[in-house]
Write an enzyme that holds these catalytic residues in place. Structure first.
Site, PDB file in Angstrom:
ATOM      1  N   GLU A   1      -4.282   8.293   7.097  1.00 13.00           N
ATOM      2  CA  GLU A   1      -5.280   7.386   6.525  1.00 13.00           C
ATOM      3  C   GLU A   1      -5.631   6.278   7.520  1.00 13.00           C
ATOM      4  O   GLU A   1      -6.803   5.910   7.675  1.00 13.00           O
ATOM      5  CB  GLU A   1      -4.740   6.794   5.230  1.00 13.00           C
ATOM      6  CG  GLU A   1      -5.711   5.917   4.474  1.00 13.00           C
ATOM      7  CD  GLU A   1      -5.121   5.368   3.186  1.00 13.00           C
ATOM      8  OE1 GLU A   1      -5.763   4.480   2.584  1.00 13.00           O
ATOM      9  OE2 GLU A   1      -4.032   5.821   2.779  1.00 13.00           O
TER      10      GLU A   1
ATOM     11  N   GLU B   1       2.108   1.763  -3.451  1.00 14.63           N
ATOM     12  CA  GLU B   1       1.044   2.286  -4.318  1.00 14.63           C
ATOM     13  C   GLU B   1       0.987   3.817  -4.251  1.00 14.63           C
ATOM     14  O   GLU B   1       0.856   4.504  -5.271  1.00 14.63           O
ATOM     15  CB  GLU B   1      -0.297   1.686  -3.910  1.00 14.63           C
ATOM     16  CG  GLU B   1      -1.498   2.255  -4.657  1.00 14.63           C
ATOM     17  CD  GLU B   1      -2.720   2.409  -3.772  1.00 14.63           C
ATOM     18  OE1 GLU B   1      -3.317   3.503  -3.757  1.00 14.63           O
ATOM     19  OE2 GLU B   1      -3.073   1.424  -3.085  1.00 14.63           O
ATOM     20  N   HIS B   2       1.100   4.367  -3.044  1.00 19.94           N
ATOM     21  CA  HIS B   2       1.118   5.820  -2.880  1.00 19.94           C
ATOM     22  C   HIS B   2       2.342   6.431  -3.561  1.00 19.94           C
ATOM     23  O   HIS B   2       2.246   7.441  -4.263  1.00 19.94           O
ATOM     24  CB  HIS B   2       1.156   6.174  -1.388  1.00 19.94           C
ATOM     25  CG  HIS B   2      -0.180   6.170  -0.728  1.00 19.94           C
ATOM     26  ND1 HIS B   2      -0.735   7.285  -0.159  1.00 19.94           N
ATOM     27  CD2 HIS B   2      -1.084   5.175  -0.531  1.00 19.94           C
ATOM     28  CE1 HIS B   2      -1.908   6.997   0.373  1.00 19.94           C
ATOM     29  NE2 HIS B   2      -2.145   5.708   0.160  1.00 19.94           N
TER      30      HIS B   2
ATOM     31  N   HIS C   1       0.832  -1.208   0.000  1.00 18.01           N
ATOM     32  CA  HIS C   1       0.000   0.000   0.000  1.00 18.01           C
ATOM     33  C   HIS C   1       0.865   1.257   0.000  1.00 18.01           C
ATOM     34  O   HIS C   1       0.570   2.245  -0.689  1.00 18.01           O
ATOM     35  CB  HIS C   1      -0.920  -0.030   1.222  1.00 18.01           C
ATOM     36  CG  HIS C   1      -1.756   1.190   1.385  1.00 18.01           C
ATOM     37  ND1 HIS C   1      -1.542   2.110   2.386  1.00 18.01           N
ATOM     38  CD2 HIS C   1      -2.809   1.650   0.678  1.00 18.01           C
ATOM     39  CE1 HIS C   1      -2.428   3.090   2.289  1.00 18.01           C
ATOM     40  NE2 HIS C   1      -3.207   2.827   1.263  1.00 18.01           N
TER      41      HIS C   1
END
Length: 452
Positions: free
Chosen positions: A158, A81-82, A78
């Protein structure tokens, strides 16, 4: 006596481009022509030509997700991905977003437990730009140290935001209750404890070790030409770390035994919320199980819509909850089946009692022929209606290739649903719904409130 080397002709000296293997997978009456090409590097390109549209959805899918991380890497997929949107050797982060938005397009990405997707949707005439931008960011991201620190802060926010959403948190709590420390039980985002110390070196190592051509599927659907897409992809990847030697495509994730689930348990996250959030469920079936079509029918009837048994009993007749539904999650070698409800804390006992009673009735008595017919109609209708846009068609191509190693034609899939019998659904219900159930609760409760 040594022999002088033979002088080569101009034809001998020409660079030979390795041949790519292309074949037509289907010419679907409900869509367009689907073609698949395997590049020499092992990277696969699938397209569906739909000439009646004026847009194209383009995605780069990588067969890497959170279950591929070690414990200390939790959240790396993740995090990566950012970071891939933060800049490449050719583009800054602003270039990536501005170039696509300048033509009215959109880009995004998401990470799951078993794969990651980067995608764009643009007008058909802007597909060359989308291909160049998306291939660039996946293949040649810089992962600058400063960007790692910036995105670390974003991801921690997040995670905190997710913790403030009890309706989301209860799903994570349930998954951990079933899978425990197995990678399937971990949060896709990672936790504050794993994300905070993660270094740029760790993420870069994960990137270069996992993002290899055999693990990547490029998919596009819309008003396009397969040969043109293929040429543009090869051009965009030329000279990047994904421009590699010959290799075979990776097969779908193996269906290996050994995903251990924990004994059924009750887990409670005490929170002073206005609404209680609860999930009652158990281990299900994996995505290659032949009973998956029967499971879809069962899920539809039990809690898949406004006409479902749980919705009618708990919301419509008694008004005990605004949201109540059942769902199934399926992985390569495991799965889940569960019921979610959100209700006032004082009504939770009654909601649980009614839910358990309904599950027990279906396990014991099964569904009627009329219910199974309705459930099959829901499955077929939702599938076909879901193919009305290029994004869903692009996703179907990629998931078929990554998860199943084949693309099931629409007509065959509808036929498989039609072939489901009442006996098959009821046999599955008798087995699945009689399994010991785990309970996950987020709300103003303690663990002692659910004993006995």
């Amino acid at each position: 006596m040594s022999r002088a080397p033979r002088s080569s002709s101009p034809a001998d000296r020409r660079e030979v481009t390795p041949r790519a293997a292309t074949r037509t997978l289907s010419e679907d009456p409900l869509g367009g022509t689907v073609r698949r090409t395997v590049l020499p590097s092992g990277l696969r390109v699938l397209t569906e030509a739909i000439p009646t549209t004026r847009s194209v959805s383009f995605g780069v899918w990588v067969a890497v997700g959170s279950r591929d991380e070690t414990g200390t890497q939790s959240g790396a997929a993740h995090f990566l991905e950012h970071l891939l949107f933060k800049g490449t050797h050719k583009r800054t982060a602003l270039d990536i977003s501005a170039q696509i938005e300048a033509v009215g397009g959109e880009t995004n990405a998401f990470t799951t437990k078993e794969y990651t997707c980067y995608y764009a949707r643009v007008l058909d005439e802007d597909l060359p730009l989308a291909i160049d931008v998306m291939c660039d960011l996946v293949a040649d991201s810089v992962l600058a140290a400063a960007d790692v620190e910036t995105e670390r802060g974003v991801i921690l926010e997040e995670i905190a935001m997710h913790d403030d959403e009890p309706g989301d948190e209860v799903h994570d709590l349930f998954v951990r209750a079933v899978y425990g420390d197995h990678p399937l039980g971990r949060l896709i985002s990672g936790t504050e404890e794993t994300v905070t110390p993660m270094t740029r070196r760790q993420i870069h190592h994960f990137y270069r070790r996992r993002y290899t051509p055999p693990q990547i599927v490029v998919a596009a659907a819309g008003n396009l030409d397969h040969a043109a897409v293929l040429r543009l992809v090869r051009q965009a990847l030329r000279g990047t770390p994904l421009d590699t030697e010959r290799a075979a495509p990776a097969p779908p994730r193996p269906r290996t035994p050994g995903v251990r689930t924990r004994p059924a348990a009750t887990v409670v996250e005490p929170k002073e919320t206005e609404q209680a959030h609860v999930i009652l469920g158990c281990p299900g079936i994996d995505r290659l199980d032949e009973r998956r079509f029967a499971l879809g029918v069962l899920n539809n009837v039990l809690g898949g819509g406004m006409s479902s048994r749980l919705f009618q009993e708990i919301r419509e007749r008694r008004g005990l909850a605004y949201s109540v539904y059942s769902y199934a999650s399926q992985y390569a070698d495991s799965g889940l089946f569960a019921v979610y409800a959100g209700c006032a804390p004082g009504k939770l006992d009654e909601v649980l009692t009614l839910t358990r009673a309904e599950l027990g009735r279906v396990a014991a008595d099964g569904l009627t022929e009329a219910e199974v017919a309705r459930g099959k109609g829901m499955s077929k209708g939702s599938f076909v209606l879901g193919l009305e846009d290029t994004g869903s068609r692009m996703s179907r191509l990629a998931k078929g290739e990554l998860l199943y190693g084949t693309l099931m034609p629409v007509d065959e899939l509808l036929a498989r649903v039609d072939a489901v019998t009442v006996d098959e659904v009821n046999a599955l219900a008798a087995e699945l719904l009689a399994r010991p159930m785990s309970l996950a609760v987020v709300g103003p409760f303690g663990a002692d409130d659910f004993t006995g």
